[in-house]
Design a protein around this motif. Structure first.
Motif, PDB file in Angstrom:
ATOM      1  N   MET A  46       2.579   5.165  27.842  1.00 39.63           N
ATOM      2  CA  MET A  46       2.337   4.828  29.263  1.00 39.63           C
ATOM      3  C   MET A  46       0.769   4.821  29.370  1.00 39.63           C
ATOM      4  N   LYS A  47       0.334   3.800  29.890  1.00 40.38           N
ATOM      5  CA  LYS A  47      -1.303   3.556  30.146  1.00 40.38           C
ATOM      6  C   LYS A  47      -1.846   4.764  31.204  1.00 40.38           C
ATOM      7  N   LYS A  48      -0.867   4.945  32.224  1.00 42.97           N
ATOM      8  CA  LYS A  48      -1.332   5.980  33.248  1.00 42.97           C
ATOM      9  C   LYS A  48      -1.562   7.309  32.533  1.00 42.97           C
ATOM     10  N   THR A  49      -1.016   7.653  31.446  1.00 41.21           N
ATOM     11  CA  THR A  49      -1.208   8.922  30.910  1.00 41.21           C
ATOM     12  C   THR A  49      -2.196   9.123  30.013  1.00 41.21           C
ATOM     13  N   ARG A  50      -2.892   8.015  29.735  1.00 38.73           N
ATOM     14  CA  ARG A  50      -4.056   8.139  28.587  1.00 38.73           C
ATOM     15  C   ARG A  50      -5.137   8.331  28.989  1.00 38.73           C
TER      16      ARG A  50
ATOM     17  N   ILE B 133      -7.390   7.367  37.465  1.00 38.91           N
ATOM     18  CA  ILE B 133      -7.898   8.888  37.612  1.00 38.91           C
ATOM     19  C   ILE B 133      -7.135   9.460  38.718  1.00 38.91           C
ATOM     20  N   THR B 134      -6.614   8.998  39.661  1.00 41.79           N
ATOM     21  CA  THR B 134      -5.709   9.429  40.942  1.00 41.79           C
ATOM     22  C   THR B 134      -4.488   9.954  40.309  1.00 41.79           C
ATOM     23  N   ASN B 135      -3.782   8.958  39.384  1.00 42.08           N
ATOM     24  CA  ASN B 135      -2.716   9.444  38.847  1.00 42.08           C
ATOM     25  C   ASN B 135      -2.916  10.576  37.521  1.00 42.08           C
ATOM     26  N   LEU B 136      -4.154  10.867  37.146  1.00 38.82           N
ATOM     27  CA  LEU B 136      -4.325  11.643  36.370  1.00 38.82           C
ATOM     28  C   LEU B 136      -4.363  13.093  37.029  1.00 38.82           C
TER      29      LEU B 136
ATOM     30  N   GLY C 257     -14.501  -0.607  35.094  1.00 45.77           N
ATOM     31  CA  GLY C 257     -13.370   0.535  35.504  1.00 45.77           C
ATOM     32  C   GLY C 257     -12.852   0.066  36.827  1.00 45.77           C
ATOM     33  N   MET C 258     -13.462  -0.811  37.848  1.00 44.96           N
ATOM     34  CA  MET C 258     -12.834  -1.118  39.026  1.00 44.96           C
ATOM     35  C   MET C 258     -12.037  -2.434  38.800  1.00 44.96           C
ATOM     36  N   GLY C 259     -12.410  -3.367  37.632  1.00 46.12           N
ATOM     37  CA  GLY C 259     -11.466  -4.283  37.285  1.00 46.12           C
ATOM     38  C   GLY C 259     -10.307  -3.807  36.560  1.00 46.12           C
ATOM     39  N   GLN C 260     -10.236  -2.739  36.180  1.00 53.05           N
ATOM     40  CA  GLN C 260      -9.049  -2.183  35.416  1.00 53.05           C
ATOM     41  C   GLN C 260      -8.364  -1.245  36.293  1.00 53.05           C
ATOM     42  N   ASN C 261      -9.114  -1.144  37.721  1.00 55.95           N
ATOM     43  CA  ASN C 261      -8.222  -0.273  38.454  1.00 55.95           C
ATOM     44  C   ASN C 261      -8.183   1.268  37.937  1.00 55.95           C
TER      45      ASN C 261
END
Length: 332
Positions: free
Chosen positions: A1-5, A101-104, A92-96
């Motif tokens: 999952m991308k959000k956990t990387r 980081i919030t999800n981190l 980073g902004m382009g990749q949200n």
């Protein structure tokens, strides 16, 4: 999952600096004996000097000395990192990245809570061991401080990142221990992914005609070394450079007839000639990893990882999150 990387971002970045920051050259005397003994004392003194120079993290990113000179025009470390940070922010902004980081932070909060409830901790010794590994890879304490400076990080933040990474590993281990998989789940995962799971470790001899392939089989059955026969008879020069080794053969990337013959072959048995558009193959399989049972552990690990990521993602989505402006007002 991308959000956990994101949690392992600093860990991944270290590999670049480790690769660039090591030097294994030795000075030799008359091209034979390394002058290690003669230089030991000098080397130790030099290391001590470096350690004294870097007893704390210095702001190397703010260094106004030249970092690179292009056609006579000097660019300082400071200017380089100003643009480095700018482009990193834009990308980073382009990749949200803000959402990532919030999800981190949300994921870390969830993990900390569940580990605390399970009475699972990360010890100071475990953290120290990981940091010591970084220091050793980077080439010493002074290089470690330089590394933190280039990252724009403090020791405290880097230590916290290490601790969070270790917690994530322990959290997934804890999840895996609790998670039970059914045979139906294992079968379904295998059927869906078997093209990327099943494989055989194989070597082959490729000939232009069947008669040559039969001669190769006869010689192999008499006990001749596979590499010797391949070097003499095979027209696959790329494989011959490795003694005919093909490595792990999967369904994709190989002729269907070749794959079927290889997958059906018993370990350490020589095949009959297998005809494909490339010629005639003589195949030897040293390890057959075809089928659910032979890949059960791999499938269990992959499926548990998948379930873990989904579980964490669902908990992140269900969290109560509020965002605020710089003036402290809530963003609706």
């Amino acid at each position: 999952m991308k959000k956990t990387r994101i949690i392992s971002l600093l860990l991944a970045l270290s590999l670049v600096l480790v690769a660039c920051g090591t030097n294994s050259d030795e000075t030799t005397d008359e091209g034979n004996t390394p002058r290690v003994v003669e230089e030991t004392n000098e080397t130790n003194e030099e290391e001590k000097r470096k350690e004294k120079e870097y007893t704390k993290i210095e702001d190397l990113r703010n260094n106004k000395k030249t970092m690179v000179s292009i056609n006579g025009e000097d660019i300082s470390h400071r200017r380089f990192y100003e643009f480095y940070d700018l482009y990193s922010s834009i990308m980073g902004m382009g990749q949200n990245l803000s959402q990532e980081i919030t999800n981190l932070f949300i994921g870390d909060q969830i993990i900390n809570k569940e580990l605390k409830e399970a009475n699972i901790t990360v010890s100071d010794e475990e953290i120290k061991t990981e940091i010591d590994n970084y220091i050793n890879k980077l080439g010493g304490q002074s290089e470690y401080y330089k590394y933190l400076s280039v990252l724009g990080s403090t020791e405290e933040l880097f230590k916290e990142n290490i601790e969070n990474s270790l917690k994530r590993v322990k959290h997934q281990q804890y999840f895996n221990e609790k998670t039970k998989l059914t045979d139906d789940e294992l079968n379904a995962y295998y059927e869906k992914n078997k093209d990327s799971i099943d494989n055989v470790i194989a070597k082959h001899i490729l000939t232009k005609d069947e008669d040559t392939a039969l001669k190769a089989i006869e010689r192999l059955n008499k006990g001749e070394d596979f590499k010797d026969v391949a070097n003499e008879l095979s027209i696959d020069k790329a494989a011959n450079a490795k003694g005919g080794e093909l490595g792990a053969v999967k369904r994709s990337g190989y002729d269907a007839d070749f794959v079927k013959a290889a997958f059906d072959l018993e370990e350490n048995k020589v095949s009959s000639p297998v005809k494909t558009k490339f010629g005639y193959h003589v195949i030897l399989v040293t390890k057959n990893n075809v089928g659910l049972e032979k890949n059960r552990e791999e499938i269990q690990n992959a499926l548990k990882k998948q379930k873990y990521q989904k579980d964490l993602q669902e908990k992140v989505k269900s969290s109560d999150i509020k965002f605020y402006n710089f003036d402290g007002s809530e963003i609706k």
